[in-house]
Write an enzyme that holds these catalytic residues in place. Structure first.
Site, PDB file in Angstrom:
ATOM      1  N   ASP A  85       2.512  -1.164  12.045  1.00  0.00           N
ATOM      2  CA  ASP A  85       1.221  -1.684  11.581  1.00  0.00           C
ATOM      3  C   ASP A  85       0.972  -3.124  12.019  1.00  0.00           C
ATOM      4  O   ASP A  85      -0.181  -3.578  12.021  1.00  0.00           O
ATOM      5  CB  ASP A  85       1.134  -1.598  10.057  1.00  0.00           C
ATOM      6  CG  ASP A  85       0.950  -0.169   9.569  1.00  0.00           C
ATOM      7  OD1 ASP A  85       0.457   0.665  10.356  1.00  0.00           O
ATOM      8  OD2 ASP A  85       1.298   0.118   8.412  1.00  0.00           O
ATOM      9  N   LYS A  90       0.821  -1.211   0.000  1.00  0.00           N
ATOM     10  CA  LYS A  90       0.000   0.000   0.000  1.00  0.00           C
ATOM     11  C   LYS A  90       0.860   1.268   0.000  1.00  0.00           C
ATOM     12  O   LYS A  90       0.591   2.203  -0.760  1.00  0.00           O
ATOM     13  CB  LYS A  90      -0.949   0.004   1.195  1.00  0.00           C
ATOM     14  CG  LYS A  90      -1.918   1.183   1.181  1.00  0.00           C
ATOM     15  CD  LYS A  90      -3.062   0.992   2.147  1.00  0.00           C
ATOM     16  CE  LYS A  90      -2.663   1.187   3.583  1.00  0.00           C
ATOM     17  NZ  LYS A  90      -3.831   1.299   4.491  1.00  0.00           N
ATOM     18  N   SER A  91       1.876   1.309   0.840  1.00  0.00           N
ATOM     19  CA  SER A  91       2.717   2.511   0.920  1.00  0.00           C
ATOM     20  C   SER A  91       3.394   2.814  -0.417  1.00  0.00           C
ATOM     21  O   SER A  91       3.457   3.972  -0.850  1.00  0.00           O
ATOM     22  CB  SER A  91       3.781   2.335   2.009  1.00  0.00           C
ATOM     23  OG  SER A  91       3.200   2.247   3.282  1.00  0.00           O
ATOM     24  N   ARG A 117      -6.082   1.697  18.108  1.00  0.00           N
ATOM     25  CA  ARG A 117      -5.772   0.279  17.909  1.00  0.00           C
ATOM     26  C   ARG A 117      -5.318  -0.395  19.197  1.00  0.00           C
ATOM     27  O   ARG A 117      -5.550  -1.597  19.385  1.00  0.00           O
ATOM     28  CB  ARG A 117      -4.701   0.122  16.823  1.00  0.00           C
ATOM     29  CG  ARG A 117      -5.158   0.564  15.439  1.00  0.00           C
ATOM     30  CD  ARG A 117      -4.096   0.273  14.404  1.00  0.00           C
ATOM     31  NE  ARG A 117      -4.430   0.857  13.102  1.00  0.00           N
ATOM     32  CZ  ARG A 117      -3.646   0.792  12.028  1.00  0.00           C
ATOM     33  NH1 ARG A 117      -2.481   0.171  12.113  1.00  0.00           N
ATOM     34  NH2 ARG A 117      -4.012   1.345  10.887  1.00  0.00           N
ATOM     35  N   GLY A 161      -5.230   8.628   5.505  1.00  0.00           N
ATOM     36  CA  GLY A 161      -4.338   9.615   6.076  1.00  0.00           C
ATOM     37  C   GLY A 161      -3.102   9.835   5.215  1.00  0.00           C
ATOM     38  O   GLY A 161      -2.585  10.951   5.125  1.00  0.00           O
TER      39      GLY A 161
END
Length: 350
Positions: free
Chosen positions: A303, A11-12, A334, A83
Site C-alpha cells: 500500500d 483499517k485491516s 495505482r 474489496g
C-alpha cells in the site's frame, strides 16, 4: 518538522475485529476502531446478516452470534468500495447454509473475485457472477470441506477468505503463498484461542467449534503513519514521533525501505493487543539514497509503494520496484496513476 502525533486506527485490523467479534461466543470490546467508509461497509454487511453492530465510537461492544449464527440476509450485501469487505465476508458466507448476493460501487464491481471463488468453490460453495468475475456476485453457502490451497501469489484477502471459511465450517484449511502476506487474521485468531500455525509462507488453521470473545485496542495504521514518516525523512530539520503504531513485521516494509535509503527510522515495541505488536516510531532528518524493492519485499509495503516512489522523486534518488502487479487491480491502476503524476511534476518514471 517536529512533534508527536497519533494517526487513526488500522483499517485491516478494524475490518477483522468487526468480523471475528461477530463470530465469537459472547461480548467483545473494540477500542479505537477506524471510522471510515470501508469499515462502515463491513459493519453494514454484518448488520444485514443479523449482528447488532452499534454506532462507531471510541469504545464499542459487540455480542457475537457464534461461528454459524449469521442469518440469511433480506437484501443484497452492499460492500461499497471495499474489496476487503467483499472477499473476507464471502469466505464467512460460504460456510453458512444460505445464499447472499454481494454488490458494490462501480469501481469495486470491476475488481476480480475469481481469486476467492476458486478455492471456496473447491471447498464446496457455489458462485454466480452476473458480469465477468466481478460484482454482483451470489454466494451459495454449504458445509464446506477441508482444503490445501496454493494461492500462486501473496494476497492477505484471499488467504483470509479461506481461513474464515475453514473457521466457520470447523474444517482444517492450509494455505500456501508465494511469500508471506500480512498476517492480521492469523494473529487475531490465535488471540481468540484458535489453533493457527504459520510456517514460513504457509498457514494451517485447525478446526474449532467456539471462538472466544476478546478485547482489542486497534493500533494506529502504519500506512497512515507512513505519510508523516516520509515528510519527516525529507524535512530539513527536526524529529517526529508517532505513537501507538502497529509494528507487525508484515506491515512495516515502508520503514525498512526508508532505512535502506539511509533514513533514521527507529521502532520501539511497547505493548501488544489482539496478537499485534504496538509501539512508537521516531523519525529524524537524513540524506536519502536510492534503493530497490524486490518481489519478495512487496507484500509488506504494497500500500505504501506509491508513497515510496514520491519520496524517491522528492529526494532526487533512483528507485526500482519489481513484482508489484497487484497495484493494477486496486480501486484504480495505482502504477499508471503514480507514473503519470510523477511525470507531470517533472520526475522520470516508467
Amino acid at each position: 518538522m517536529s512533534g508527536t502525533i497519533r494517526v487513526p486506527g488500522d483499517k485491516s485490523i478494524s475490518h477483522r475485529s468487526l468480523i471475528l467479534s461477530s463470530l465469537a461466543d459472547g461480548e467483545s470490546e473494540i477500542r479505537g476502531i477506524l471510522d471510515a467508509e470501508d469499515i462502515r461497509s463491513t459493519a453494514a454487511v454484518l448488520r444485514e446478516l443479523g449482528v447488532q453492530i452499534p454506532p462507531f465510537a471510541q469504545v464499542i461492544r459487540i455480542k457475537g452470534l457464534g461461528l454459524r449464527g449469521l442469518r440469511q440476509p433480506r437484501s443484497a450485501l452492499d460492500c461499497g468500495n471495499s474489496g476487503t469487505t467483499t472477499r473476507l465476508m464471502a469466505g464467512v458466507v460460504a460456510a453458512h447454509p444460505f445464499s447472499a448476493r454481494f454488490v458494490g460501487d462501480a469501481s469495486l464491481s470491476r475488481r476480480p473475485m475469481k481469486r476467492i471463488a476458486e478455492p471456496l468453490t473447491y471447498m464446496g460453495a457455489q458462485f454466480e457472477f452476473e458480469h465477468g468475475d466481478g460484482l454482483p456476485m451470489t454466494v451459495h453457502g454449504v458445509d464446506l470441506r477441508s482444503v490445501d490451497w496454493n494461492t500462486g501469489g501473496s494476497s492477505a484477502q484471499v488467504k483470509s477468505a479461506i481461513l474464515l471459511a475453514g473457521l466457520a465450517s470447523a474444517v482444517e484449511v492450509r494455505v500456501t503463498e508465494k511469500s508471506l502476506s500480512r498476517d492480521h487474521t492469523e494473529r487475531m485468531l490465535r488471540a481468540m484461542g484458535v489453533d493457527v500455525e504459520n510456517d514460513g509462507s504457509q498457514v494451517c488453521l485447525r478446526p474449532t467449534h467456539r471462538l472466544h470473545p476478546f478485547d482489542i485496542q486497534v493500533p494506529a495504521d502504519p500506512s497512515s503513519a507512513a505519510f508523516f514518516v516520509a515528510l519527516a525523512s525529507l524535512a530539513t530539520s527536526g524529529e517526529l514521533t508517532l505513537t501507538d503504531v502497529c509494528l507487525n513485521p508484515t506491515r512495516t516494509g515502508f520503514f525498512q525501505a526508508l532505512r535502506r535509503m539511509g533514513a533514521e527510522v527507529d521502532e520501539t515495541r511497547e505493548m501488544s493487543s489482539g496478537g499485534e505488536d504496538i509501539g512508537s516510531v521516531r523519525v529524524g532528518r537524513a540524506k536519502l539514497r536510492g534503493t530497490r524493492v524486490t518481489a519478495e519485499q512487496v507484500p509488506a509495503i504494497i500500500d505504501e509503494l506509491p508513497l515510496l516512489a514520491c519520496v524517491a522523486a522528492g529526494a532526487g534518488v533512483e528507485l526500482e520496484i519489481r513484482g508489484a502487479a497487484e497495484l493494477r487491480v486496486k480501486e484504480s491502476d495505482r502504477i499508471s496513476a503514480v507514473v503519470q503524476n510523477l511525470r507531470a511534476v517533472g520526475a522520470e518514471a516508467e
